[in-house]
Design a protein around this motif. Structure first.
Motif, PDB file in Angstrom:
ATOM      1  N   SER A 134       0.840  -1.201   0.000  1.00 56.85           N
ATOM      2  CA  SER A 134       0.000   0.000   0.000  1.00 56.85           C
ATOM      3  C   SER A 134       0.874   1.248   0.000  1.00 56.85           C
ATOM      4  O   SER A 134       2.067   1.203   0.319  1.00 56.85           O
ATOM      5  N   GLU A 224      -2.822 -13.001  -3.347  1.00 51.19           N
ATOM      6  CA  GLU A 224      -4.233 -12.667  -3.154  1.00 51.19           C
ATOM      7  C   GLU A 224      -4.526 -12.170  -1.744  1.00 51.19           C
ATOM      8  O   GLU A 224      -5.687 -11.906  -1.403  1.00 51.19           O
ATOM      9  N   SER A 226      -5.262  -9.950   1.332  1.00 50.24           N
ATOM     10  CA  SER A 226      -5.842  -8.618   1.482  1.00 50.24           C
ATOM     11  C   SER A 226      -5.079  -7.810   2.522  1.00 50.24           C
ATOM     12  O   SER A 226      -4.522  -8.352   3.479  1.00 50.24           O
ATOM     13  N   ARG A 302       3.064  -5.670  -9.515  1.00 46.72           N
ATOM     14  CA  ARG A 302       1.791  -5.153 -10.051  1.00 46.72           C
ATOM     15  C   ARG A 302       0.597  -5.842  -9.395  1.00 46.72           C
ATOM     16  O   ARG A 302      -0.379  -5.184  -9.003  1.00 46.72           O
ATOM     17  N   THR A 303       0.666  -7.156  -9.259  1.00 45.77           N
ATOM     18  CA  THR A 303      -0.440  -7.900  -8.657  1.00 45.77           C
ATOM     19  C   THR A 303      -0.654  -7.481  -7.209  1.00 45.77           C
ATOM     20  O   THR A 303      -1.785  -7.279  -6.756  1.00 45.77           O
ATOM     21  N   ILE A 305       0.219  -4.633  -5.784  1.00 46.89           N
ATOM     22  CA  ILE A 305      -0.277  -3.259  -5.722  1.00 46.89           C
ATOM     23  C   ILE A 305      -1.775  -3.218  -6.013  1.00 46.89           C
ATOM     24  O   ILE A 305      -2.545  -2.522  -5.324  1.00 46.89           O
ATOM     25  N   LEU A 306      -2.213  -3.962  -6.999  1.00 52.16           N
ATOM     26  CA  LEU A 306      -3.635  -4.013  -7.329  1.00 52.16           C
ATOM     27  C   LEU A 306      -4.444  -4.578  -6.170  1.00 52.16           C
ATOM     28  O   LEU A 306      -5.540  -4.096  -5.866  1.00 52.16           O
ATOM     29  N   GLU A 307      -3.914  -5.612  -5.498  1.00 53.31           N
ATOM     30  CA  GLU A 307      -4.605  -6.187  -4.341  1.00 53.31           C
ATOM     31  C   GLU A 307      -4.681  -5.175  -3.214  1.00 53.31           C
ATOM     32  O   GLU A 307      -5.692  -5.071  -2.526  1.00 53.31           O
ATOM     33  N   ARG A 309      -4.788  -1.930  -3.575  1.00 56.11           N
ATOM     34  CA  ARG A 309      -5.787  -0.928  -3.943  1.00 56.11           C
ATOM     35  C   ARG A 309      -7.192  -1.437  -3.711  1.00 56.11           C
ATOM     36  O   ARG A 309      -8.071  -0.706  -3.232  1.00 56.11           O
ATOM     37  N   ARG A 310      -7.437  -2.713  -4.006  1.00 60.72           N
ATOM     38  CA  ARG A 310      -8.751  -3.285  -3.768  1.00 60.72           C
ATOM     39  C   ARG A 310      -9.066  -3.298  -2.274  1.00 60.72           C
ATOM     40  O   ARG A 310     -10.194  -3.066  -1.863  1.00 60.72           O
TER      41      ARG A 310
END
Length: 311
Positions: A134, A224, A226, A302-303, A305-307, A309-310
């Motif tokens: 994050s 994956e 969180s 990238r993966t 960072i996207l997780e 953000r979610r």
């Protein structure tokens, strides 16, 4: 056992460290470290002030990258792969690697072996992968807050108080490193290389801790996972990966960290023999596990960072 009937316990005996490669790689780290700082120092003497100033950030990123690359050879020292004799190995690690990082080979070994024994459980001693990628966590890494949190955690666990000799040697190592960094900055300032001094400070204080934090998260965190999960309470479980073998991967994940899965399968094997090690396991039932763990640093970042953000 491989598909041609060779046992790992027999094959591993042939995988002795190639010390010349290790010291070549350490030497290159020092060379490129010097290039980053000296480039700014020279530019400040021949370029306009604004142009030399613009070089500070990219030079600090370059220098911090090679500081991080050199740092990983402290791990190779902890596994006694710098020299044949353990005592010689430890001294070389202390003076040619840990000199810049406030620890000793013996102290790091003590903590790191517990990481191997407890990867993914609540007794793991290296838990940066509990963090997600994050913005807040990256700001903590850049500003040094994360380093302080790690030190406070170790103090709470009593890791620095188990043996008085280890505590005193750790304190001396920290003071020694502080003195070395202070001498580097003071020397650059006295020579009139003010931008070179600034480059070193930014590289050491911001770029290096950021890269070290990101690398550890990418090596061991579930893709994956969180940001909402507190892995000091929930069990994370062991995760290891195989990254690329190109120039960037080999230097960002130097000393074999780019093939970290192999290291956790057999921590005693030097990274200089990982190619043969991987070839051996490609002929065993573990080949499927290797393929499943393959990714690239960029793809994993990238993966994650996207997780984040979610989350």
């Amino acid at each position: 056992m491989s598909d041609d009937g060779v046992r790992w316990v027999d094959f591993r005996k042939t995988l002795r460290p190639r010390y010349g490669i290790v010291w070549r790689d350490i030497g290159l780290c020092y060379l490129f470290l010097a290039v980053g700082v000296l480039a700014v120092a020279v530019a400040s003497q021949v370029w306009p002030a604004w142009a030399a100033g613009a070089l500070v950030v990219p030079a600090a990123c370059w220098t911090g990258f090679w500081l991080h690359s050199l740092f990983l050879f402290g791990h190779e020292a902890a596994h006694a792969n710098l020299a044949r004799r353990r005592r010689t190995n430890d001294r070389l690690g202390d003076w040619f690697v840990w000199l810049l990082y406030g620890s000793t080979t013996v102290n790091y070994r003590h903590t790191h072996m517990a990481h191997h024994a407890h990867l993914g459980d609540h007794d793991d001693t290296e838990t940066t992968y509990h963090l997600c990628l994050s913005v807040l966590n990256m700001l903590k890494a850049v500003t040094g807050i994360h380093v302080l949190e790690v030190l406070l955690r170790k103090q709470r666990l009593g890791e620095t108080r188990r043996k008085s000799s280890r505590t005193s040697s750790g304190l001396l190592a920290s003071l020694r490193s502080f003195a070395v960094h202070a001498a580097i900055v003071a020397g650059l300032l006295l020579a009139g290389f003010h931008l070179g001094a600034l480059t070193w400070v930014v590289a050491v204080g911001a770029v290096f801790p950021l890269l070290a934090t990101v690398r550890t998260i990418v090596e061991h965190r579930h893709l994956e996972a969180s940001c909402d999960v507190d892995f000091s309470v929930e069990l994370h479980g062991p995760v290891n990966r195989l990254f690329g073998t190109g120039p960037v991967s080999r230097t960002f994940g130097s000393a074999g960290f780019n093939q970290h899965l192999l290291h956790h399968w057999d921590p005693a094997i030097s990274y200089t023999r990982f190619e043969e090690m991987e070839q051996f396991f490609s002929r065993t039932p573990l080949a499927a596990d290797m393929e499943a763990s393959r990714t690239g640093y960029g793809a994993a970042v990238r993966t994650l960072i996207l997780e984040a953000r979610r989350g």
